[in-house]
Design a protein around this motif. Structure first.
Motif, PDB file in Angstrom:
ATOM      1  N   TYR A  64      49.269  96.815 104.832  1.00 35.08           N
ATOM      2  CA  TYR A  64      48.163  96.784 103.895  1.00 35.08           C
ATOM      3  C   TYR A  64      47.938  95.345 103.483  1.00 35.08           C
ATOM      4  CZ  TYR A  64      48.191 101.827 103.480  1.00 35.08           C
ATOM      5  OH  TYR A  64      48.100 103.156 103.752  1.00 35.08           O
ATOM      6  N   GLY A 101      43.448  97.379 101.483  1.00 36.36           N
ATOM      7  CA  GLY A 101      43.184  98.134 102.699  1.00 36.36           C
ATOM      8  C   GLY A 101      43.819  97.462 103.884  1.00 36.36           C
ATOM      9  N   LYS A 102      43.444  97.884 105.087  1.00 36.28           N
ATOM     10  CA  LYS A 102      44.058  97.350 106.289  1.00 36.28           C
ATOM     11  C   LYS A 102      43.659  95.912 106.548  1.00 36.28           C
ATOM     12  CE  LYS A 102      46.303 101.059 107.547  1.00 36.28           C
ATOM     13  NZ  LYS A 102      47.772 101.087 107.572  1.00 36.28           N
ATOM     14  N   TRP A 120      37.760 100.154 100.805  1.00 36.01           N
ATOM     15  CA  TRP A 120      38.931 101.007 100.970  1.00 36.01           C
ATOM     16  C   TRP A 120      39.030 101.985  99.821  1.00 36.01           C
ATOM     17  CZ3 TRP A 120      44.366 100.051  99.005  1.00 36.01           C
ATOM     18  CH2 TRP A 120      45.265 100.974  99.553  1.00 36.01           C
ATOM     19  N   SER A 121      39.222 103.252 100.154  1.00 32.90           N
ATOM     20  CA  SER A 121      39.223 104.289  99.124  1.00 32.90           C
ATOM     21  C   SER A 121      40.418 104.173  98.194  1.00 32.90           C
ATOM     22  CB  SER A 121      39.214 105.678  99.776  1.00 32.90           C
ATOM     23  OG  SER A 121      40.365 105.855 100.572  1.00 32.90           O
TER      24      SER A 121
END
Length: 133
Positions: A33, A101-102, A117-118
């Motif tokens: 992440y 996020g990624k 990103w959620s």
């Protein structure tokens, strides 16, 4: 549940340095992440200042801190750092870290917290940085 904790803030004179640290639980750093540092000055919106891609270590900076701040991470210790050099009074703010996020968002989106990103939004208590003139 993701929990983050920031530390390392303090009071410093203009031109001085500080190193902030961030640890996270409930999040596998080796699951790459990407992580960001954010800050919020009194009376202002929170803004993103830097991001590091956990997978390849690429780093990104807002223009206001580029050349003065260095973001890094220690995979072994699951710790994120922000080395802040040549601090100025305008750097005074509460500083936060958060997974983004990624991949790191583009810098304008990072600065404006436009992160798709959620899972974004897991904030810690922050660490206060105060720079005196």
């Amino acid at each position: 549940q993701v929990q983050v904790e920031e530390s390392g803030g303090g009071l410093v004179q203009a031109g001085g340095s500080l190193r902030l640290s961030c640890t996270a639980s409930g999040l596998r750093f080796d699951d790459y992440y990407s992580m960001g540092w954010f800050r919020q000055a009194p009376g202002k919106e929170r803004e993103g200042v830097s991001c590091i891609s956990w997978r390849d270590g690429l780093t990104y900076y807002a223009g206001s801190v580029k050349g003065r701040f260095i973001i890094s991470r220690d995979n072994a210790k699951t710790t994120l750092y922000l080395q802040m050099n040549n601090l100025q009074p305008e750097d005074t703010a509460m500083y936060y870290c958060a997974p983004v996020g990624k991949v790191c968002p583009r810098v304008p989106n990072l600065q404006a917290l436009r992160i798709s990103w959620s899972g974004f939004g897991h904030w810690g208590r922050g660490t206060q940085v105060t720079v005196s003139s």
